[in-house]
Design an enzyme around this catalytic site. Structure first.
Site, PDB file in Angstrom:
ATOM      1  N   ASN A   1       2.627  -9.346 -20.810  1.00  0.00           N
ATOM      2  CA  ASN A   1       3.312  -9.929 -19.643  1.00  0.00           C
ATOM      3  C   ASN A   1       3.093 -11.441 -19.624  1.00  0.00           C
ATOM      4  OD1 ASN A   1       3.547  -7.220 -19.053  1.00  0.00           O
ATOM      5  ND2 ASN A   1       1.937  -7.224 -17.503  1.00  0.00           N
ATOM      6  N   ASP A   2       1.828 -11.840 -19.746  1.00  0.00           N
ATOM      7  CA  ASP A   2       1.539 -13.271 -19.754  1.00  0.00           C
ATOM      8  C   ASP A   2       1.875 -13.905 -21.097  1.00  0.00           C
ATOM      9  OD1 ASP A   2       0.667 -14.080 -17.191  1.00  0.00           O
ATOM     10  OD2 ASP A   2      -1.148 -12.890 -17.467  1.00  0.00           O
TER      11      ASP A   2
ATOM     12  N   HIS B   1       0.793  -1.226   0.000  1.00  0.00           N
ATOM     13  CA  HIS B   1       0.000   0.000   0.000  1.00  0.00           C
ATOM     14  C   HIS B   1       0.817   1.263   0.000  1.00  0.00           C
ATOM     15  CE1 HIS B   1      -4.110  -1.658   1.149  1.00  0.00           C
ATOM     16  NE2 HIS B   1      -4.086  -1.206  -0.091  1.00  0.00           N
TER      17      HIS B   1
ATOM     18  N   ARG C   1     -11.417  -4.900 -16.921  1.00  0.00           N
ATOM     19  CA  ARG C   1     -11.057  -6.301 -17.122  1.00  0.00           C
ATOM     20  C   ARG C   1     -11.782  -7.153 -16.095  1.00  0.00           C
ATOM     21  NH1 ARG C   1      -4.997  -8.447 -16.531  1.00  0.00           N
ATOM     22  NH2 ARG C   1      -5.344  -7.917 -14.346  1.00  0.00           N
TER      23      ARG C   1
ATOM     24  N   ARG D   1      -7.516  -2.917 -13.827  1.00  0.00           N
ATOM     25  CA  ARG D   1      -7.325  -4.216 -13.161  1.00  0.00           C
ATOM     26  C   ARG D   1      -8.255  -4.258 -11.950  1.00  0.00           C
ATOM     27  NH1 ARG D   1      -1.560  -3.470 -14.552  1.00  0.00           N
ATOM     28  NH2 ARG D   1      -0.789  -5.362 -15.559  1.00  0.00           N
TER      29      ARG D   1
ATOM     30  N   GLU E   1      -3.415 -13.098 -24.320  1.00  0.00           N
ATOM     31  CA  GLU E   1      -2.257 -13.342 -23.458  1.00  0.00           C
ATOM     32  C   GLU E   1      -1.897 -14.821 -23.387  1.00  0.00           C
ATOM     33  OE1 GLU E   1      -3.053 -11.808 -19.550  1.00  0.00           O
ATOM     34  OE2 GLU E   1      -5.086 -12.576 -19.501  1.00  0.00           O
TER      35      GLU E   1
ATOM     36  N   ARG F   1       6.887 -15.614 -15.060  1.00  0.00           N
ATOM     37  CA  ARG F   1       7.206 -14.184 -15.015  1.00  0.00           C
ATOM     38  C   ARG F   1       7.675 -13.713 -13.652  1.00  0.00           C
ATOM     39  NH1 ARG F   1       1.190 -11.513 -15.950  1.00  0.00           N
ATOM     40  NH2 ARG F   1       1.791  -9.768 -14.640  1.00  0.00           N
TER      41      ARG F   1
ATOM     42  N   CYS G   1      -1.665  -3.775 -23.548  1.00  0.00           N
ATOM     43  CA  CYS G   1      -1.775  -3.258 -22.186  1.00  0.00           C
ATOM     44  C   CYS G   1      -0.770  -3.911 -21.250  1.00  0.00           C
ATOM     45  CB  CYS G   1      -3.192  -3.416 -21.644  1.00  0.00           C
ATOM     46  SG  CYS G   1      -3.719  -5.127 -21.492  1.00  0.00           S
TER      47      CYS G   1
END
Ligand code: PEP
Ligand code: MG
Length: 573
Positions: free
Chosen positions: A455-456, A186, A333, A297, A432, A466, A503
């Site tokens: 990324n994926d 956080h 998403r 996200r 992805e 990853r 993205c």
């Protein structure tokens, strides 16, 4: 001079006196006699209610003035009111613990469960539960937890729980350096939302930060390199001052240039969108010139808590983002959890290969309502007249697209049956999984858009986890194998008239962004802090040169060769 290194968590360089936050003295718990049990339970209940009300008031005040911590306190208030926390604490009181000890035992149990799930994001939420317990414990002991800064300072701490962070005067907070934490904790999220340089996970920080500065002794926090220097010598001061000046120039420039179009010298236009995880990030993304959200996200709305968010809460979060970007698009998403990203209220049996398991859209057969509720909240947000898009993660083929369509149908029918106002949404998928790219023509015709989750896509194409630090050499998205898949997706998207975006983190890497433009991708979505550097890179490039370099890149032997070429174009641009 003492130097420590950590994880860069929020861009920029801060220089100034430092203050070590030791945290408020924790009240000490103890034992009670059996006869005191009912009174101690009553005391706990009263402190719990007071703490929850305090958190709710704080959340309302912060959200009312558009400050990002609001949502964190909202989530904490729900944790405080979670009956299972109170039940566990009541059991602990029954075992002879006083209310302070009991609430800590209960919160530690919840935090341990969250940490055991092995997910960085959930581990960060464990800190929230413990923070809530400390707030209740402080109430029980009558302790005030606010912190003040006399002069603008860098705050040094082991970690900064949200309750303390909110009490810090933002106008005097120059930077943050934390011994613990990760880029998704956080404190790191807040530092990015505030635009304050931050480094986290810096081992040895507290022993290097010996004593508080007296105003003449300064520290420097470099949120780009992860370096923290206490009492820098003349050479280090000069070097860090240069970096600070450069970072400040870049930040000013990013804001100054935010309204300039992202267009190459030879006129190819690129649309820059933002990736966000909470509505609180919208404001900064808008200020930095994002034309919409390419990836919202939604996991953040779901994982910070012991129970799922209601449809109304999701609707409010969606509306806040839609309003911020109107008339720009907002791409929500659907939940990407399961497998390696479990959530406490969603029972998923452990799997031997979670990355290849029942995650994201694959959960729809067991848990369709979670997705239908998300789609309903998106459709209801669209009734405001904003442009709402919804995309499914982890789509492998046309059958998965049919699953998405079925869920959307159910959502629409139920809203119609209930007479609730709703609007049209655009449906799309994330590309992805390599199979989805390879068979894209079999389903593109049914969709409005597709977004490459590089990324994926990279991890599945190269079979390289990853999150595994030992596989760093497989992590450059400029790998020719990935570029070939992107070329194929761009060609098929054009043929089907489907909008294609990227993205994944690749879009926010200026050299890789140039390669994407060369490959024909004209919609790029990235973290807000990347918008400035990518815009500059595009405005200084020639699309014809990028196209030529990209064509050669797909035939290259290694990612290193491709990176060298595009870094050179970036430097020469
Ligand atoms: C991706 O996989 O590229 C992506 C954008 O999604 P995430 O990083 O959330 O998996
Ligand atoms: Mg992904």
């Amino acid at each position: 001079m003492r130097t420590v290194h950590g994880i860069p968590a929020s861009t920029g360089v801060a220089r100034g006196p430092w203050v070590v936050l030791a945290g408020a003295d924790a009240p000490v718990g103890g034992r009670i006699d059996r006869a005191q049990t009912p009174a101690e339970v009553a005391r706990l209940l009263a402190a719990r209610d007071a703490a929850a009300e305090e958190l709710e008031a704080l959340a309302a005040e912060l959200m009312g003035s558009g400050q990002p911590e609001g949502e964190i306190f909202d989530a904490q208030a729900m944790m405080a009111r979670d009956p299972s926390l109170l039940d566990a604490a009541t059991v602990a009181i029954g075992e002879g613990n006083d209310a302070i000890a009991a609430i800590r035992i209960a919160a530690t149990g919840v935090a341990d469960q969250l940490r055991a799930l092995g997910d960085e994001l959930l581990a960060a939420r464990a800190a929230d539960v413990l923070d809530v317990a400390e707030r209740i414990a402080a109430r029980l002991a009558g302790i005030d937890r606010t912190v003040s800064l006399d002069v603008p300072s860098i705050v040094v701490a082991d970690d900064i729980p949200p309750s303390i962070a909110a009490g810090l005067p933002r106008d005097r907070l120059l930077g943050m350096a934390l011994e613990s934490g990760s880029a998704t904790s956080h404190a790191a999220i807040l530092a990015r939302a505030f635009g304050i340089p931050a480094v986290v996970g810096a081992a040895g920080l507290l022993s290097a930060a010996t004593g508080d500065a007296d105003g003449n002794r300064v520290a420097v926090v470099d949120g780009d390199s992860g370096e923290i220097v206490f009492e820098p010598d003349a050479a280090a001061t000069a070097r860090l001052d240069d970096r600070r000046a450069a970072a400040e120039r870049a930040a000013r420039q990013a804001l100054d240039e935010a309204s300039l179009p992202a267009v190459t010298r030879d006129g190819a236009e690129v649309t820059l969108l933002a990736n966000i995880g909470t509505p609180a990030e919208a404001e900064r993304a808008v200020a930095l010139g994002a034309k919409g959200v390419g990836l919202f996200r939604t996991e953040f709305l779901f994982v910070e808590r012991p129970t799922p968010p209601t449809e109304q809460e999701q609707l409010e979060a969606n509306l806040a983002v839609v309003e911020a970007f109107r008339p720009g698009p907002v791409t929500i998403r659907l939940l990407d959890v399961g497998g390696d990203k479990p959530i406490p209220w969603l029972p998923i049996p452990p799997e031997p290969n979670p990355f290849l398991g029942v995650r994201a859209l694959r959960l729809a057969s067991e848990q369709p309502d979670v997705f239908v509720t998300q789609l309903r909240a998106a459709m209801r947000a669209a009734a405001s007249g904003g442009r709402v898009k919804v995309m499914a993660p982890m789509v492998a083929d046309a059958s998965d697209v049919a699953v998405l369509e079925g869920l959307a149908e159910r959502a629409r029918e139920s809203l119609t049956a209930e007479g609730l106002p709703h609007g049209d949404i655009e449906l799309g998928v994330m590309l992805e999984i390599p199979s989805a790219v390879l068979v894209a023509p079999s389903f593109f015709g049914r969709l409005a858009f597709a977004s490459l989750g590089t990324n994926d896509l990279l991890q599945y194409t190269l079979a390289a986890d990853r999150g595994n630090a030992a596989l760093e050499r497989y992590r450059d998205p400029l790998h020719p194998a990935l570029l070939r898949l992107i070329t194929s997706a761009a060609k098929d998207a054009e043929a089907a008239g489907v909008e294609l975006s990227v993205c994944g983190e690749m879009a926010g890497d200026p050299a890789a962004a140039l390669a994407l433009v060369g490959l024909g991708v004209t919609v790029l979505s990235m973290a807000a802090s990347s918008l400035g550097p990518v815009r500059r890179a595009i405005r200084n490039a020639d699309a014809a040169v990028l196209r030529h370099a990209a064509q050669e890149a797909v035939g290259a032997a290694s990612a290193g060769d491709v990176r060298e070429r595009f870094e050179a174009l970036l430097a020469g641009a």
